[in-house]
Design an enzyme around this catalytic site. Structure first.
Site, PDB file in Angstrom:
ATOM      1  N   ASP A   1       0.897  -1.273   0.186  1.00 56.65           N
ATOM      2  CA  ASP A   1      -0.128  -0.012  -0.070  1.00 56.65           C
ATOM      3  C   ASP A   1       0.931   1.175  -0.136  1.00 56.65           C
ATOM      4  O   ASP A   1       0.448   2.320  -0.511  1.00 56.65           O
ATOM      5  CB  ASP A   1      -0.897  -0.147   1.306  1.00 56.65           C
ATOM      6  CG  ASP A   1      -1.451  -1.062   1.779  1.00 56.65           C
ATOM      7  OD1 ASP A   1      -0.618  -2.432   1.346  1.00 56.65           O
ATOM      8  OD2 ASP A   1      -2.468  -1.122   2.210  1.00 56.65           O
ATOM      9  N   ALA A   2       2.057   1.251   0.563  1.00 55.23           N
ATOM     10  CA  ALA A   2       2.975   2.132   0.844  1.00 55.23           C
ATOM     11  C   ALA A   2       3.367   2.904  -0.632  1.00 55.23           C
ATOM     12  O   ALA A   2       3.721   4.054  -0.805  1.00 55.23           O
ATOM     13  CB  ALA A   2       4.431   1.857   1.621  1.00 55.23           C
TER      14      ALA A   2
END
Lengths: 379, 379, 379
Positions: free
Chosen positions: A162-163
């Site tokens: 997700d980062a």
């Protein structure tokens, strides 16, 4: 109230609508631009009336949402989006969230940068917190970015996929805005750490984090069907993030080819995994786990595909049918009052959604998808 | 969503409605008070759900909007308006906006003063920022109020006619609230500077600022038809501001006759310029430039006319038909969801509007107009 | 807008609806759980879109409202309620209101405690202001709690019966959350002072404050029919407060029997006073004063009755018909847009309400009632 609920189409009604409107539209290959714009505005209005956060209004959930709002403004120039962006930024005092080591907490700055680059009024946006965050995040070692701590799940700065949505597109836009491309080098180093650790070169998909990477051990996490766990939204974060980055990376950027190829390879694989109803399941290789479409992952894919066609990185003949099918299905997940349903809640792996389940980042994915679809219709 | 857009009546529908409902109402000379009140509440609800500002929630756009909300509360005593006024004031910490030399930045205090004078709960409103602003604005010389700098466009304190709405009604209400009429003298001095510089004694209209005053030079700004540029909203600011001032100026105030005559002279000229559909065009002497009704200017005129009838300063037989026609047309500019459309965006001269174009100050003008129209129906 | 008002059902329509839907439902003894949930969500959405306060967003009006929101979340687990609770708490910086001696100003902390005890994310709620308030309120003598000032209306800490909703349930929940039952002893002392001063042991009802307690003097306040003045909402505060307390008091708590008996005695009396349309009048012993149902008092009674059935403290056969009748009637007081009407405004004694009259605490009472009614339908 004694009248019947006006909030929802039930499944049966959705099926009917699908046959009579959405179905026809898709069969004919037609999407109506004015209708998409109205659906997007309704999504914005509903979401603004239902503020939500995990930790604070500056957190990643709002970061993803307001990225969608910014993209919608860029695509439509409808001041309703800009009003929402300015109001949110003002109320946030243009702050990031707190954890300087955490990619999630800079995601909100995509919208701040967009406002600063777009709004004519000078000096309204305070970019100081964004600048401070990016400089410390990239250049001041912490226990995540310090390689001395190698080995565990969280042994790199961007240890969860997700980062790659939360920080790199913001850094890319910041580099563009400031004209200082040295930020791209620092970003690339951390991106490669994530890529090396989480990207599955056979499947062309990202594991959500090291817990889902197969090591050959019996203890590897598996789906019931024996396959690897690839999370739809997790890969949506990566693919949508790549589209955002590619838009703002310099055309002569040293590693541009790497990002273009990664984007195209992932897109090709994601395309194969689309369900016949147009939406992706939360578990990409085990669609039967929760056999219904999910909007956040599907919205990010739809955005990324349409962006790729619009920007000449994906073949229109290959991807356009997928995009049309996907948008038609996404629109059917929206309630009549504007709520975007069928969004998997906050999580880290495939879980079910429902007609009623919503989240601001799901609305953000919907807005991002719609923003590129309407541009596609201009072509 | 697969249903058709519910947000807007299209032009065709507006015409039909106009014939079947609005048209009849006007033909019969009837306006329905309950319907006007419901339309006003819907306008408030839509606007509260769509916060917007140019620079900050305390800026002039919200100043004009919440002046409309205050007037709506005064006319209806509906607590929905008071709830909105208190919430906005509380969230603003009862502050003005920043620029102590700029009339725009005190406009918000009209609503603060109204709440303080109306709400039973004592001590809730903090008038300290308002007091500070007015005292410094009027009495501490700055580069605008200092006559040494005569000559340019901005060589007086209230160098643009919008300012005559932003500051004088607030100062008048402040003088009334404090009982200190010395503020009126300081105000009058600055008002006369604007009047002398911007008022066209032949046309009985205000130039927006010195750029639009004819000097006899070939470089004078002209409309395509060769006429002077008189901006509808600009004159709306002045005329509505005069009505607000006249309500609160002492009956024996030394310069009251001046303001009454100015108000009546302008009203008579504005009346002549109303279009047959009931609304004014953005360019008063060049209606063909953008040949559609515009709501902010028209709303301020409707307010001012109805206020004049209600307060015995304008002849009912002369102005009532204009007011009815105007309100009927204003109401048709409102979308079904409450949005007040056909509002020219922020600007300084005539520009077009559209069915969808909105702004908080346009909603404010709509509320001001409705507030006096419903009182008219009580007569 | 030229369309007819969409905001309200008129009385005639309500009657029709009552016959065709609500009426049938009641005649058949059926309530539909999904419909109740949808009505509750609509009430929340309307109220969130219409923020209101008496003194500040942390005041008792919002305290009562967000207690209702917390109960609705507890009953449904619908994240829409939790989103609203977290947003309100965050915007309030988790503060109480200011007056440490005033029970009203701690009511908001019921919702803060609920979020802290329910939300998985740790450390989000700051309970320091709540802790400080409760400790000072209970243990630091002030001019109300100091018995030296005995004699007047305000000579005890909780001198008005509303206070028994505002503070005791919060203290009870705080004791449960901290595990420190010494708070219950301090609370009980003050509760008994109110009980001794305001509880009418013949009528089993509370006087709102000492002004309404009969002394045998000719100057005693009386209704036109010569009866004592017992205010519906005032007794609603007490009875609903008792239900909240009983839920969280330890089963072996020393004074539990006292509270159970008080709750049951009051409930029995309130049951007798229900009007045949299902709602209570604002003056309990003089229903003819304002002969229409009122929602805040009725909502609190409905909550308390349904809670008692759900928790085995009231006889289902006796109270269930009353609850069904009451809910059916409450639902008919809600407008189609979600507004909960027929709420008496802020006051201290019986006054009329109207179809349009609303207040956040009325919405809170509606949510509290609905929350227990849907649990009743699970039984």
């Amino acid at each position: 109230m004694t009248k019947p609920s006006y909030l929802k189409k039930n499944i049966a009604m959705m099926a009917i609508f699908g046959m009579t409107l959405g179905g026809n539209a898709f069969a004919q290959g037609n999407l109506d631009k004015a209708e998409i714009k109205a659906d997007m505005v309704a999504a914005l209005e509903w979401q603004e009336a239902h503020p939500i956060f995990a930790a604070a209004p500056t957190d990643w959930t709002n970061g993803a949402y307001y990225t969608g709002v910014a993209r919608a403004h860029r695509a439509t120039n409808d001041m309703m989006y800009m009003a929402a962006l300015k109001t949110a930024g003002y109320n946030n005092d243009w702050n990031t969230y707190d954890r300087i080591y955490h990619a999630d907490d800079i995601a909100i700055s995509y919208s701040y940068l967009y406002v600063d680059m777009t709004e004519k009024r000078k000096g309204m946006v305070d970019l100081a917190p964004t600048t401070k965050f990016i400089n410390e995040h990239l250049y001041v070692p912490n226990q995540w970015s310090n390689p001395a701590k190698k080995g565990g799940v969280q042994d790199i700065l961007w240890w969860w996929c997700d980062a790659l949505f939360m920080a790199p597109p913001v850094i890319t836009l910041y580099a563009k805005h400031t004209g200082d491309n040295s930020y791209l080098e620092a970003m690339h180093k951390f991106y490669m750490e994530s890529y090396d650790k989480l990207y599955d070169k056979e499947e062309h998909l990202f594991a959500r984090d090291a817990r889902y990477v197969w090591t050959g051990s019996d203890k590897d996490e598996k789906e019931a069907n024996g396959k690897k766990i690839f999370w739809s939204r997790g890969n949506g974060w990566v693919l949508a993030g790549l589209a955002l980055m590619l838009e703002d990376l310099p055309s002569d950027y040293e590693h541009r080819d790497f990002y273009e190829k990664l984007y195209q390879d992932m897109a090709a694989r994601i395309l194969e995994l689309q369900d016949k109803d147009g939406l992706w399941r939360t578990s990409l290789l085990s669609p039967e786990s929760f056999d219904h479409g999910e909007v956040s992952g599907s919205g990010f894919y739809t955005f990324a595909f349409a962006w790729g066609i619009n920007n000449g990185l994906l073949e229109q003949s290959t991807y356009l049918p997928s995009v049309k099918k996907a948008w038609t299905a996404l629109a059917e997940c929206q309630h009549e009052d504007g709520r975007v349903g069928w969004v998997q809640n906050i999580g880290a792996s495939p879980e079910p959604a429902s007609q009623d389940s919503w989240q601001n980042f799901g609305t953000g994915a919907f807005l991002m998808a719609g923003s590129e679809v309407i541009q596609l219709l201009d072509k």
